[in-house]
Scaffold this motif. Structure first.
Motif, PDB file in Angstrom:
ATOM      1  N   ASN A 137     -82.353 -47.556 -24.451  1.00 52.01           N
ATOM      2  CA  ASN A 137     -81.425 -48.347 -25.647  1.00 52.01           C
ATOM      3  C   ASN A 137     -80.567 -49.423 -25.095  1.00 52.01           C
ATOM      4  OD1 ASN A 137     -82.488 -46.458 -27.515  1.00 52.01           O
ATOM      5  ND2 ASN A 137     -80.694 -44.990 -26.926  1.00 52.01           N
ATOM      6  N   GLY A 138     -80.205 -49.421 -23.784  1.00 54.19           N
ATOM      7  CA  GLY A 138     -79.371 -50.535 -23.386  1.00 54.19           C
ATOM      8  C   GLY A 138     -80.350 -51.807 -22.820  1.00 54.19           C
ATOM      9  N   LEU A 139     -81.579 -51.666 -22.611  1.00 56.00           N
ATOM     10  CA  LEU A 139     -82.340 -52.736 -22.219  1.00 56.00           C
ATOM     11  C   LEU A 139     -82.821 -53.386 -23.635  1.00 56.00           C
ATOM     12  CD1 LEU A 139     -84.350 -54.339 -20.411  1.00 56.00           C
ATOM     13  CD2 LEU A 139     -86.093 -52.484 -20.890  1.00 56.00           C
ATOM     14  N   GLU A 155     -90.659 -53.662 -11.861  1.00 55.60           N
ATOM     15  CA  GLU A 155     -90.456 -53.164 -13.140  1.00 55.60           C
ATOM     16  C   GLU A 155     -90.699 -54.370 -14.092  1.00 55.60           C
ATOM     17  OE1 GLU A 155     -88.008 -50.512 -14.827  1.00 55.60           O
ATOM     18  OE2 GLU A 155     -87.154 -49.995 -13.082  1.00 55.60           O
ATOM     19  N   GLU A 156     -91.048 -54.304 -15.319  1.00 57.66           N
ATOM     20  CA  GLU A 156     -91.472 -55.579 -16.115  1.00 57.66           C
ATOM     21  C   GLU A 156     -89.890 -56.101 -16.332  1.00 57.66           C
ATOM     22  OE1 GLU A 156     -93.767 -56.552 -20.317  1.00 57.66           O
ATOM     23  OE2 GLU A 156     -93.861 -54.451 -19.804  1.00 57.66           O
ATOM     24  N   ASN A 174     -82.847 -62.856 -17.485  1.00 56.66           N
ATOM     25  CA  ASN A 174     -83.879 -62.123 -17.570  1.00 56.66           C
ATOM     26  C   ASN A 174     -83.427 -60.619 -17.312  1.00 56.66           C
ATOM     27  OD1 ASN A 174     -84.633 -61.378 -14.707  1.00 56.66           O
ATOM     28  ND2 ASN A 174     -85.334 -63.402 -14.712  1.00 56.66           N
ATOM     29  N   ILE A 175     -83.981 -59.724 -17.428  1.00 58.68           N
ATOM     30  CA  ILE A 175     -83.392 -58.461 -17.585  1.00 58.68           C
ATOM     31  C   ILE A 175     -84.629 -57.272 -17.322  1.00 58.68           C
ATOM     32  CG2 ILE A 175     -83.852 -58.109 -20.011  1.00 58.68           C
ATOM     33  CD1 ILE A 175     -80.821 -56.934 -17.965  1.00 58.68           C
ATOM     34  N   SER A 176     -84.436 -56.082 -16.611  1.00 57.10           N
ATOM     35  CA  SER A 176     -85.496 -55.178 -16.537  1.00 57.10           C
ATOM     36  C   SER A 176     -84.501 -53.884 -16.297  1.00 57.10           C
ATOM     37  CB  SER A 176     -86.468 -55.093 -15.405  1.00 57.10           C
ATOM     38  OG  SER A 176     -85.645 -54.879 -14.291  1.00 57.10           O
ATOM     39  N   GLY A 234     -79.405 -63.057  -8.679  1.00 53.19           N
ATOM     40  CA  GLY A 234     -80.368 -61.829  -8.949  1.00 53.19           C
ATOM     41  C   GLY A 234     -79.334 -60.637  -8.625  1.00 53.19           C
ATOM     42  N   LEU A 235     -79.420 -59.666  -9.476  1.00 52.57           N
ATOM     43  CA  LEU A 235     -78.831 -58.397  -9.490  1.00 52.57           C
ATOM     44  C   LEU A 235     -79.593 -57.116  -9.575  1.00 52.57           C
ATOM     45  CD1 LEU A 235     -76.187 -58.875 -12.306  1.00 52.57           C
ATOM     46  CD2 LEU A 235     -75.911 -59.178  -9.892  1.00 52.57           C
ATOM     47  N   LYS A 236     -79.349 -56.150  -8.718  1.00 52.04           N
ATOM     48  CA  LYS A 236     -79.909 -54.836  -8.726  1.00 52.04           C
ATOM     49  C   LYS A 236     -78.982 -53.775  -9.123  1.00 52.04           C
ATOM     50  CE  LYS A 236     -82.178 -51.466  -5.460  1.00 52.04           C
ATOM     51  NZ  LYS A 236     -82.907 -50.877  -6.756  1.00 52.04           N
ATOM     52  N   PHE A 237     -79.129 -53.161 -10.464  1.00 51.87           N
ATOM     53  CA  PHE A 237     -78.470 -52.236 -11.041  1.00 51.87           C
ATOM     54  C   PHE A 237     -78.362 -50.901 -10.093  1.00 51.87           C
ATOM     55  CE2 PHE A 237     -79.745 -54.229 -15.352  1.00 51.87           C
ATOM     56  CZ  PHE A 237     -79.098 -55.210 -15.023  1.00 51.87           C
TER      57      PHE A 237
END
Length: 93
Positions: free
Chosen positions: A81-83, A5-6, A29-31, A71-74
């Protein structure tokens, strides 16, 4: 092979809960499916935490660690909306 994912750069304060312990951290950083956090040296690969990001919270697993970066995997994908809340409210670098 699945497409990654981007990811988006961020500088957003969060609170992590690992059992009874709470830590302040910063998402760098977030996806929708994961991200990288800074500032929690005690996390280890495989640790499960709850990430509180203001607009909500999600469970996550540490998939890698290096110094104070993790590094996290949700567990569940973030809503758009959260992103977007994290992206829009990030402080400038």
């Amino acid at each position: 092979m699945t497409k990654r994912e981007e990811r988006y750069p961020a500088k957003f304060p969060v609170v992590l809960r690992k059992g009874p312990e709470m830590f302040s951290a910063t998402i760098c950083n977030i996806s929708r499916s994961g991200g990288c956090i800074l500032g929690v040296p005690s996390l280890r690969k495989g640790d499960t935490i709850v990430l509180d990001y203001g607009a909500g919270q999600t469970r996550a697993t540490a998939v890698w660690t290096m110094a104070q970066m993790t590094g996290l995997k949700f567990e569940s994908r973030l809503s758009r909306n959260g992103l977007n809340a994290i992206r829009v409210l990030s402080t400038p670098a």
